[in-house]
Write a protein that holds these residues in place. Sequence first.
Motif, PDB file in Angstrom:
ATOM      1  N   SER A  16      28.825  62.133  38.686  1.00 34.14           N
ATOM      2  CA  SER A  16      29.455  63.009  39.810  1.00 34.14           C
ATOM      3  C   SER A  16      30.935  63.096  39.592  1.00 34.14           C
ATOM      4  CB  SER A  16      29.073  62.422  41.086  1.00 34.14           C
ATOM      5  OG  SER A  16      29.444  61.301  41.573  1.00 34.14           O
ATOM      6  N   GLY A  17      31.845  61.936  38.871  1.00 34.98           N
ATOM      7  CA  GLY A  17      33.181  62.084  39.114  1.00 34.98           C
ATOM      8  C   GLY A  17      33.617  60.804  40.047  1.00 34.98           C
ATOM      9  N   ASP A  18      32.550  60.402  40.867  1.00 39.21           N
ATOM     10  CA  ASP A  18      32.999  59.182  41.535  1.00 39.21           C
ATOM     11  C   ASP A  18      33.382  58.153  40.791  1.00 39.21           C
ATOM     12  OD1 ASP A  18      32.765  60.473  44.102  1.00 39.21           O
ATOM     13  OD2 ASP A  18      30.336  59.901  44.159  1.00 39.21           O
ATOM     14  N   LEU A  19      34.499  57.102  41.347  1.00 38.31           N
ATOM     15  CA  LEU A  19      34.801  56.052  40.668  1.00 38.31           C
ATOM     16  C   LEU A  19      34.052  54.793  41.083  1.00 38.31           C
ATOM     17  CD1 LEU A  19      38.735  56.071  40.522  1.00 38.31           C
ATOM     18  CD2 LEU A  19      36.878  56.562  38.728  1.00 38.31           C
ATOM     19  N   GLU A  20      33.621  53.853  40.398  1.00 37.48           N
ATOM     20  CA  GLU A  20      33.117  52.617  40.664  1.00 37.48           C
ATOM     21  C   GLU A  20      34.120  51.678  40.276  1.00 37.48           C
ATOM     22  OE1 GLU A  20      29.279  50.235  38.990  1.00 37.48           O
ATOM     23  OE2 GLU A  20      28.827  52.290  39.820  1.00 37.48           O
ATOM     24  N   PHE A  21      34.136  50.496  40.994  1.00 41.57           N
ATOM     25  CA  PHE A  21      34.737  49.251  40.683  1.00 41.57           C
ATOM     26  C   PHE A  21      33.890  48.178  40.464  1.00 41.57           C
ATOM     27  CE2 PHE A  21      37.581  51.793  43.253  1.00 41.57           C
ATOM     28  CZ  PHE A  21      38.606  52.034  42.420  1.00 41.57           C
ATOM     29  N   GLU A  22      33.790  47.813  39.432  1.00 43.09           N
ATOM     30  CA  GLU A  22      32.808  46.691  38.908  1.00 43.09           C
ATOM     31  C   GLU A  22      33.496  45.259  38.860  1.00 43.09           C
ATOM     32  OE1 GLU A  22      29.084  45.784  35.980  1.00 43.09           O
ATOM     33  OE2 GLU A  22      30.282  47.839  35.958  1.00 43.09           O
ATOM     34  N   ILE A  23      33.031  44.329  39.480  1.00 41.84           N
ATOM     35  CA  ILE A  23      33.431  42.714  38.863  1.00 41.84           C
ATOM     36  C   ILE A  23      32.263  42.122  38.246  1.00 41.84           C
ATOM     37  CG2 ILE A  23      34.030  40.516  40.168  1.00 41.84           C
ATOM     38  CD1 ILE A  23      34.830  42.275  42.545  1.00 41.84           C
ATOM     39  N   ILE A  24      32.829  41.604  37.242  1.00 40.97           N
ATOM     40  CA  ILE A  24      31.910  40.675  36.332  1.00 40.97           C
ATOM     41  C   ILE A  24      32.319  39.232  36.520  1.00 40.97           C
ATOM     42  CG2 ILE A  24      30.908  40.225  34.227  1.00 40.97           C
ATOM     43  CD1 ILE A  24      31.593  43.378  33.595  1.00 40.97           C
ATOM     44  N   LYS A  25      31.517  38.259  37.075  1.00 37.39           N
ATOM     45  CA  LYS A  25      32.032  37.133  37.139  1.00 37.39           C
ATOM     46  C   LYS A  25      31.900  36.223  35.713  1.00 37.39           C
ATOM     47  CE  LYS A  25      29.144  36.528  40.869  1.00 37.39           C
ATOM     48  NZ  LYS A  25      28.259  35.998  41.614  1.00 37.39           N
ATOM     49  N   ASN A  26      32.617  35.300  35.626  1.00 36.80           N
ATOM     50  CA  ASN A  26      32.811  34.422  34.423  1.00 36.80           C
ATOM     51  C   ASN A  26      31.463  33.481  34.540  1.00 36.80           C
ATOM     52  OD1 ASN A  26      35.209  35.645  33.324  1.00 36.80           O
ATOM     53  ND2 ASN A  26      36.144  34.084  34.654  1.00 36.80           N
ATOM     54  N   GLU A  27      30.893  33.497  33.490  1.00 35.10           N
ATOM     55  CA  GLU A  27      29.566  32.495  33.454  1.00 35.10           C
ATOM     56  C   GLU A  27      29.915  30.934  34.041  1.00 35.10           C
ATOM     57  OE1 GLU A  27      26.956  31.904  30.225  1.00 35.10           O
ATOM     58  OE2 GLU A  27      27.356  33.948  29.637  1.00 35.10           O
ATOM     59  N   GLY A  28      28.974  30.488  34.791  1.00 37.50           N
ATOM     60  CA  GLY A  28      29.272  29.216  35.430  1.00 37.50           C
ATOM     61  C   GLY A  28      30.551  28.984  36.456  1.00 37.50           C
ATOM     62  N   ASP A  29      30.960  30.184  36.865  1.00 37.63           N
ATOM     63  CA  ASP A  29      31.868  30.301  37.826  1.00 37.63           C
ATOM     64  C   ASP A  29      31.259  30.311  39.394  1.00 37.63           C
ATOM     65  OD1 ASP A  29      34.225  30.465  39.439  1.00 37.63           O
ATOM     66  OD2 ASP A  29      34.800  32.386  38.730  1.00 37.63           O
ATOM     67  N   PHE A  30      30.932  29.068  39.904  1.00 34.47           N
ATOM     68  CA  PHE A  30      30.165  28.741  41.188  1.00 34.47           C
ATOM     69  C   PHE A  30      31.169  29.047  42.192  1.00 34.47           C
ATOM     70  CE2 PHE A  30      27.898  26.551  37.828  1.00 34.47           C
ATOM     71  CZ  PHE A  30      26.704  27.423  37.797  1.00 34.47           C
ATOM     72  N   ASP A  31      32.453  29.162  42.234  1.00 34.30           N
ATOM     73  CA  ASP A  31      33.174  29.059  43.083  1.00 34.30           C
ATOM     74  C   ASP A  31      33.730  30.547  43.470  1.00 34.30           C
ATOM     75  OD1 ASP A  31      33.489  26.189  43.477  1.00 34.30           O
ATOM     76  OD2 ASP A  31      35.083  25.997  42.189  1.00 34.30           O
ATOM     77  N   PHE A  32      33.211  31.732  42.710  1.00 40.61           N
ATOM     78  CA  PHE A  32      33.897  32.855  42.858  1.00 40.61           C
ATOM     79  C   PHE A  32      33.468  33.302  44.451  1.00 40.61           C
ATOM     80  CE2 PHE A  32      33.394  37.475  42.647  1.00 40.61           C
ATOM     81  CZ  PHE A  32      34.568  37.837  42.062  1.00 40.61           C
ATOM     82  N   ASP A  33      34.447  33.981  44.930  1.00 36.96           N
ATOM     83  CA  ASP A  33      34.211  34.366  46.317  1.00 36.96           C
ATOM     84  C   ASP A  33      34.005  35.912  46.523  1.00 36.96           C
ATOM     85  OD1 ASP A  33      34.860  34.970  48.850  1.00 36.96           O
ATOM     86  OD2 ASP A  33      36.893  34.676  49.005  1.00 36.96           O
TER      87      ASP A  33
END
Length: 121
Positions: free
Chosen positions: A55-72
């Motif tokens: 549709s042209g809408d923007l999507e922002f995606e976060i890909i966490k690093n493997e094993g990053d259990f402290d990601f907020d």
Amino acid sequence: MEKTVLAGASREKQKYFFEPKFNGLPQAIKDEIRNVCIIMAERLGCTFLISFEESGDLEFEIIKNEGDFDFDDIGAELEIKSLKSEKKELIKALKLWYVINNTDEGEKIREQLLKEESGEE
């Protein structure tokens, strides 16, 4: 719904990617997209992607690093919410550019504008 990645940056790999098929964007816009990706990847400690939905809408995606259990996750969502507010004009301009240049609806708009410009109707 299919999406097309516009750009992305990885903090872990210290890499930036810009999809060549969008090279038609003005350089200032490409520079701003690069800055947003790099800053968000650094700030969040992840890989950050900006994609176009069909549709042209923007999507922002976060890909966490493997094993990053402290990601907020909550902090990351708040950062994206802040980014959407701060870059409202950029997001609006990118959507308009995408719709006009990459959709059937946009092609009709371009054709109509060209007819009007040439004096046809």
